[in-house]
Scaffold this motif. Structure first.
Motif, PDB file in Angstrom:
ATOM      1  N   ARG A 102      32.279 -15.966   2.744  1.00 34.52           N
ATOM      2  CA  ARG A 102      33.450 -16.540   3.403  1.00 34.52           C
ATOM      3  C   ARG A 102      33.588 -16.031   4.843  1.00 34.52           C
ATOM      4  NH1 ARG A 102      38.192 -15.544  -0.857  1.00 34.52           N
ATOM      5  NH2 ARG A 102      39.428 -16.052   0.983  1.00 34.52           N
ATOM      6  N   ASP A 103      32.446 -15.728   5.478  1.00 32.81           N
ATOM      7  CA  ASP A 103      32.466 -15.302   6.878  1.00 32.81           C
ATOM      8  C   ASP A 103      33.406 -14.111   7.080  1.00 32.81           C
ATOM      9  OD1 ASP A 103      31.763 -15.347   9.542  1.00 32.81           O
ATOM     10  OD2 ASP A 103      33.366 -16.734  10.091  1.00 32.81           O
ATOM     11  N   LEU A 104      33.216 -13.081   6.269  1.00 32.88           N
ATOM     12  CA  LEU A 104      34.105 -11.920   6.292  1.00 32.88           C
ATOM     13  C   LEU A 104      33.705 -10.943   7.386  1.00 32.88           C
ATOM     14  CD1 LEU A 104      34.470 -11.212   2.476  1.00 32.88           C
ATOM     15  CD2 LEU A 104      35.960 -12.573   3.950  1.00 32.88           C
ATOM     16  N   THR A 105      34.709 -10.291   7.940  1.00 34.86           N
ATOM     17  CA  THR A 105      34.501  -9.251   8.941  1.00 34.86           C
ATOM     18  C   THR A 105      35.222  -7.987   8.498  1.00 34.86           C
ATOM     19  OG1 THR A 105      34.410 -10.884  10.706  1.00 34.86           O
ATOM     20  CG2 THR A 105      34.812  -8.618  11.354  1.00 34.86           C
ATOM     21  N   MET A 106      34.524  -6.850   8.570  1.00 36.68           N
ATOM     22  CA  MET A 106      35.139  -5.571   8.197  1.00 36.68           C
ATOM     23  C   MET A 106      35.550  -4.794   9.438  1.00 36.68           C
ATOM     24  SD  MET A 106      33.622  -2.259   6.158  1.00 36.68           S
ATOM     25  CE  MET A 106      32.605  -1.757   7.545  1.00 36.68           C
ATOM     26  N   THR A 107      36.720  -4.181   9.365  1.00 37.94           N
ATOM     27  CA  THR A 107      37.166  -3.241  10.389  1.00 37.94           C
ATOM     28  C   THR A 107      37.641  -1.973   9.703  1.00 37.94           C
ATOM     29  OG1 THR A 107      39.350  -4.299  10.389  1.00 37.94           O
ATOM     30  CG2 THR A 107      37.806  -4.963  12.120  1.00 37.94           C
ATOM     31  N   LEU A 108      37.537  -0.854  10.421  1.00 40.75           N
ATOM     32  CA  LEU A 108      38.023   0.435   9.930  1.00 40.75           C
ATOM     33  C   LEU A 108      39.179   0.882  10.815  1.00 40.75           C
ATOM     34  CD1 LEU A 108      34.613   2.236   9.271  1.00 40.75           C
ATOM     35  CD2 LEU A 108      36.096   1.128   7.588  1.00 40.75           C
ATOM     36  N   HIS A 109      40.234   1.401  10.195  1.00 40.24           N
ATOM     37  CA  HIS A 109      41.453   1.717  10.934  1.00 40.24           C
ATOM     38  C   HIS A 109      41.834   3.175  10.706  1.00 40.24           C
ATOM     39  CE1 HIS A 109      42.194  -2.556  11.830  1.00 40.24           C
ATOM     40  NE2 HIS A 109      41.626  -2.753  10.653  1.00 40.24           N
ATOM     41  N   GLN A 110      42.030   3.888  11.800  1.00 38.50           N
ATOM     42  CA  GLN A 110      42.376   5.305  11.706  1.00 38.50           C
ATOM     43  C   GLN A 110      43.873   5.533  11.538  1.00 38.50           C
ATOM     44  OE1 GLN A 110      39.500   6.328  15.161  1.00 38.50           O
ATOM     45  NE2 GLN A 110      39.579   8.181  13.900  1.00 38.50           N
ATOM     46  N   SER A 111      44.609   4.477  11.342  1.00 35.42           N
ATOM     47  CA  SER A 111      46.028   4.570  10.978  1.00 35.42           C
ATOM     48  C   SER A 111      46.397   3.368  10.130  1.00 35.42           C
ATOM     49  CB  SER A 111      46.929   4.614  12.211  1.00 35.42           C
ATOM     50  OG  SER A 111      48.299   4.528  11.824  1.00 35.42           O
TER      51      SER A 111
END
Length: 381
Positions: free
Chosen positions: A6-15
């Protein structure tokens, strides 16, 4: 990083504040407060995680092609193995003796909370294993040795196991509501000897004390300051570390409101002991306890019996009273399985731990069967 589904994008968040509370909580479902945006924000804003704690937020989020959040996981890079309650010190030692590096590792967890519940939060129709694959990518990007989803649900455990993660089981003690009308109805389901013992314990614990159940909106500065003293007294007795800062408790009351349930004992109007619980959709979760005065059986009264009364009054399905403690069995809390899943990058360590867990799981099942024989319930109940 682009995903394949499904054309997914991952991001990582420090908060956790980088993710809108509405988006996060729409995935968590609201049933378990320990993965709610409010709980995780209280952890961060109080300094209980981050800083020098060794818990560094890297919350994983998947978005679809339209930018909608479709999956998330409360994720932390860890510089140690404290505050997790699923012990992997031996794994770390083995890798480091072999010349490898176990830390940092990636932990998917509710910090300092051995409370079973969802860990890989996904929108309907998205395979949990898809988020699991994204977490393995995050592990590599952050140069971590491994990723661990602790106290996950059984369904998550099976999904990750099918995807090749190592599966571990543990034991906790939970009380289950069998449709009791009141506490006396619960006692009636026990053997006569156990029933008498509990009544005696409650009489001795309550003598000379006033016991109140306070919701988050009823907890003021005085009450939270007292509870923090209780928390520290327990830490001191157990020679542990005070993971939670003083401001965490008050922030928890503000963020979660009446989902916070504190049972307090007062002598002459002065608080002397307390037990902190969080209320979920169908369960009461016992979390922290402490006292500044040693009163026989008061721990059992505040943490176990008052929790049962509260759960019966609200028609909750169960009370989960935290980690450890076979003594809970005699007070109506029976052994229940807990689950965790682990991905270890080092092939040799993964094979060795896999062999260990293959042997450990049947031993856990046997242990639960043995513990179940200690049930205080009448056989016909």
């Amino acid at each position: 990083m682009d995903g394949t589904e499904r054309d997914l994008t991952m991001t990582l968040h420090q908060s956790i504040h980088d993710v809108a509370a509405a988006d996060w909580d729409s995935l968590s479902g609201g049933g378990n407060p320990f993965v709610s945006h409010g709980f995780l924000a209280a952890m961060e804003d109080s300094g209980s995680v981050g800083g020098r704690s060794g818990w560094y937020p890297y919350h994983a989020v998947l978005r679809d092609g339209a930018g909608r959040v479709v999956a998330a996981a409360p994720t932390y890079a860890k510089a140690h193995s404290y505050g997790e309650y699923v012990f992997d010190h031996a794994w770390a030692n083995a890798l480091e003796r072999a010349g490898g590096r176990y830390y940092p590792k990636l932990q998917v967890a509710a910090p300092f909370s051995p409370v079973p519940g969802p860990r890989l939060l996904t929108a309907p129709g998205l395979d949990v294993a898809t988020l699991g694959d994204a977490l393995k990518v995050a592990m590599a990007e952050l140069k971590c040795s491994s990723v661990h989803a602790t106290f996950c649900t059984e369904a998550e455990w099976h999904a990750l196991g099918r995807a090749g993660w190592l599966q571990r089981m543990g034991v906790q003690y939970h009380w289950h509501n069998r449709g009791y009308a009141d506490f006396e109805g619960f006692l009636a389901a026990l053997s006569s000897r156990k029933r008498k013992a509990i009544r005696r314990e409650r009489r001795e614990a309550q003598e000379g004390l006033e016991i109140r159940t306070l919701r988050g909106s009823e907890m003021g500065r005085r009450e939270w300051a007292a509870f923090h003293r209780f928390y520290l007294s327990t830490v001191d007795r157990k020679w542990g570390g005070a993971y939670l800062t003083e401001s965490f408790f008050a922030l928890l009351g503000q963020r979660l409101g009446d989902a916070v349930v504190v049972v307090m004992a007062f002598r002459g109007g002065k608080p002397i002991a307390g037990a902190l619980n969080l209320l979920g959709a169908d369960a009461l979760y016992g979390r922290n306890w402490g006292a500044t005065e040693d009163v026989p059986f008061l721990h059992f009264e505040l943490c176990y019996y008052q929790a049962i009364e509260f759960a019966i009054g609200l028609g909750l399905a169960r009370v989960e009273a935290g980690a450890q403690g076979q003594h809970k069995i005699q007070r109506g809390y029976l052994p229940s399985r807990t689950y965790s899943a682990h991905w270890l990058a080092h092939p040799g360590l993964r094979d060795a731990v896999g062999d260990f867990l293959e042997a450990e799981r049947p031993a856990i099942v046997d242990e639960m069967a043995m513990l179940g024989e200690q049930s205080p319930y009448r056989s016909e109940a």
